[in-house]
Design a protein around this motif. Structure first.
Motif, PDB file in Angstrom:
ATOM      1  N   UNK A   5       0.848  -1.187   0.000  1.00  0.00           N
ATOM      2  CA  UNK A   5       0.000   0.000   0.000  1.00  0.00           C
ATOM      3  C   UNK A   5       0.883   1.235   0.000  1.00  0.00           C
ATOM      4  N   UNK A   6       0.590   2.140  -0.909  1.00  0.00           N
ATOM      5  CA  UNK A   6       1.158   3.486  -0.863  1.00  0.00           C
ATOM      6  C   UNK A   6       0.094   4.370  -0.224  1.00  0.00           C
ATOM      7  N   UNK A   7       0.487   5.228   0.698  1.00  0.00           N
ATOM      8  CA  UNK A   7      -0.512   6.068   1.354  1.00  0.00           C
ATOM      9  C   UNK A   7      -0.019   7.506   1.499  1.00  0.00           C
ATOM     10  N   UNK A   8      -0.890   8.426   1.143  1.00  0.00           N
ATOM     11  CA  UNK A   8      -0.647   9.837   1.400  1.00  0.00           C
ATOM     12  C   UNK A   8      -0.662  10.039   2.916  1.00  0.00           C
ATOM     13  N   UNK A   9      -0.073  11.129   3.386  1.00  0.00           N
ATOM     14  CA  UNK A   9       0.012  11.307   4.845  1.00  0.00           C
ATOM     15  C   UNK A   9      -0.893  12.417   5.365  1.00  0.00           C
ATOM     16  N   UNK A  10      -0.646  13.651   4.948  1.00  0.00           N
ATOM     17  CA  UNK A  10      -1.431  14.784   5.449  1.00  0.00           C
ATOM     18  C   UNK A  10      -2.797  14.839   4.774  1.00  0.00           C
ATOM     19  N   UNK A  11      -3.836  14.780   5.596  1.00  0.00           N
ATOM     20  CA  UNK A  11      -5.194  14.742   5.077  1.00  0.00           C
ATOM     21  C   UNK A  11      -5.730  13.325   4.978  1.00  0.00           C
ATOM     22  N   UNK A  12      -4.822  12.347   5.051  1.00  0.00           N
ATOM     23  CA  UNK A  12      -5.215  10.939   4.948  1.00  0.00           C
ATOM     24  C   UNK A  12      -4.958  10.195   6.249  1.00  0.00           C
ATOM     25  N   UNK A  13      -3.732  10.275   6.751  1.00  0.00           N
ATOM     26  CA  UNK A  13      -3.362   9.642   8.025  1.00  0.00           C
ATOM     27  C   UNK A  13      -3.499  10.629   9.173  1.00  0.00           C
ATOM     28  N   UNK A  14      -3.062  11.866   8.924  1.00  0.00           N
ATOM     29  CA  UNK A  14      -3.163  12.931   9.917  1.00  0.00           C
ATOM     30  C   UNK A  14      -3.939  14.097   9.322  1.00  0.00           C
ATOM     31  N   UNK A  15      -4.338  15.009  10.176  1.00  0.00           N
ATOM     32  CA  UNK A  15      -5.125  16.150   9.725  1.00  0.00           C
ATOM     33  C   UNK A  15      -4.305  17.105   8.861  1.00  0.00           C
ATOM     34  N   UNK A  97       3.972  17.971  14.066  1.00  0.00           N
ATOM     35  CA  UNK A  97       3.150  17.427  15.160  1.00  0.00           C
ATOM     36  C   UNK A  97       1.665  17.547  14.823  1.00  0.00           C
ATOM     37  N   UNK A  98       1.225  16.956  13.731  1.00  0.00           N
ATOM     38  CA  UNK A  98      -0.184  17.072  13.341  1.00  0.00           C
ATOM     39  C   UNK A  98      -1.059  16.121  14.148  1.00  0.00           C
ATOM     40  N   UNK A  99      -2.292  16.520  14.455  1.00  0.00           N
ATOM     41  CA  UNK A  99      -3.211  15.563  15.089  1.00  0.00           C
ATOM     42  C   UNK A  99      -3.521  14.431  14.121  1.00  0.00           C
ATOM     43  N   UNK A 100      -3.724  13.248  14.661  1.00  0.00           N
ATOM     44  CA  UNK A 100      -3.917  12.057  13.829  1.00  0.00           C
ATOM     45  C   UNK A 100      -5.385  11.646  13.813  1.00  0.00           C
ATOM     46  N   UNK A 101      -5.833  11.110  12.682  1.00  0.00           N
ATOM     47  CA  UNK A 101      -7.194  10.603  12.606  1.00  0.00           C
ATOM     48  C   UNK A 101      -7.345   9.371  13.497  1.00  0.00           C
TER      49      UNK A 101
END
Length: 223
Positions: A5-15, A97-101
């Motif tokens: 799996x390739x996954x985007x990070x900001x907006x997908x894993x974290x806010x 330090x982004x909040x995480x989903x």
């Protein structure tokens, strides 16, 4: 069969940094000359996108530089007395330090195949954010590595070459129709759109409301 799996990070894993952008826009609004605060966001986004779209290959520049320069132009355009360094640092602090989903850590724990992060954010920043949340991806590929930003194909191709898999063996997950879905599809990678805000789903796009729902799609039901 999906092997990674390739996954985007900001907006997908974290806010994403939407709340920070609102704060920055407010600072420019109260200290500048503008009637409608929405004009600030529009102008800033256009300046950033222009620079972003031209940043590849020998012309590549890190996202911190692009964000700062576009913000600096925005402050000047609206005759604001806001401090570009101070406001940029608000964004940069969010990046590390982004909040995480809520379900993101569970997704990383349950995913039966290796997860690789693909991010447009600078490598040092995304690595700090990943460490901050204790996530353990199999690898991280950024725009700095490929000298190109999504949705251009170079980052996806760079990641495929490094993991030694073909496009058909990988699933890309992201929250942006333009950067993630369009970008992955351009090199033949199947993609899933994380549609957290219940937006209209375009024809032909596979969408989920959160990361855990991905395990109920055709890509994992056979596992």
């Amino acid at each position: 069969m999906i092997k990674a799996v390739f996954i985007d990070f900001y907006g997908t894993v974290v806010y994403e940094d939407g709340e920070v952008i609102q704060k920055v826009s407010q600072e420019i609004f109260v200290s500048g000359k503008v009637n409608d605060k929405s004009e600030i966001g529009s102008y800033w986004w256009n300046e950033f996108q222009t620079a972003f779209n031209n940043a590849y290959g020998d012309s590549f520049k890190a996202q911190r530089i692009l964000e700062y320069k576009s913000l600096e132009k925005t402050i000047k355009h609206f005759k604001s007395s806001a401090d570009a360094v101070k406001l940029s640092n608000l964004m940069f602090r969010h990046w590390i330090e982004p909040p995480i989903f809520e379900e993101s850590k569970q997704f990383f724990e349950l995913c039966p195949v290796p997860i690789y992060v693909l991010s447009n954010i600078d490598r040092a920043d995304v690595l700090q954010a990943i460490k901050y949340h204790g996530l353990k991806p199999a690898g991280v590929f950024t725009s700095e590595d490929a000298k190109s930003y999504k949705p251009r194909k170079e980052l996806f191709e760079f990641a495929l070459n490094n993991v030694g898999l073909s496009a058909g063996e990988v699933l890309h997950i992201g929250d942006s129709l333009s950067s993630d879905i369009k970008g992955a599809s351009s090199v033949g990678i199947n993609a899933i759109w994380v549609n957290r805000n219940n937006r209209e789903i375009p024809s032909g796009v596979t969408a989920v409301k959160n990361l855990i729902e991905i395990f109920d799609t055709k890509y994992f039901l056979h596992e």
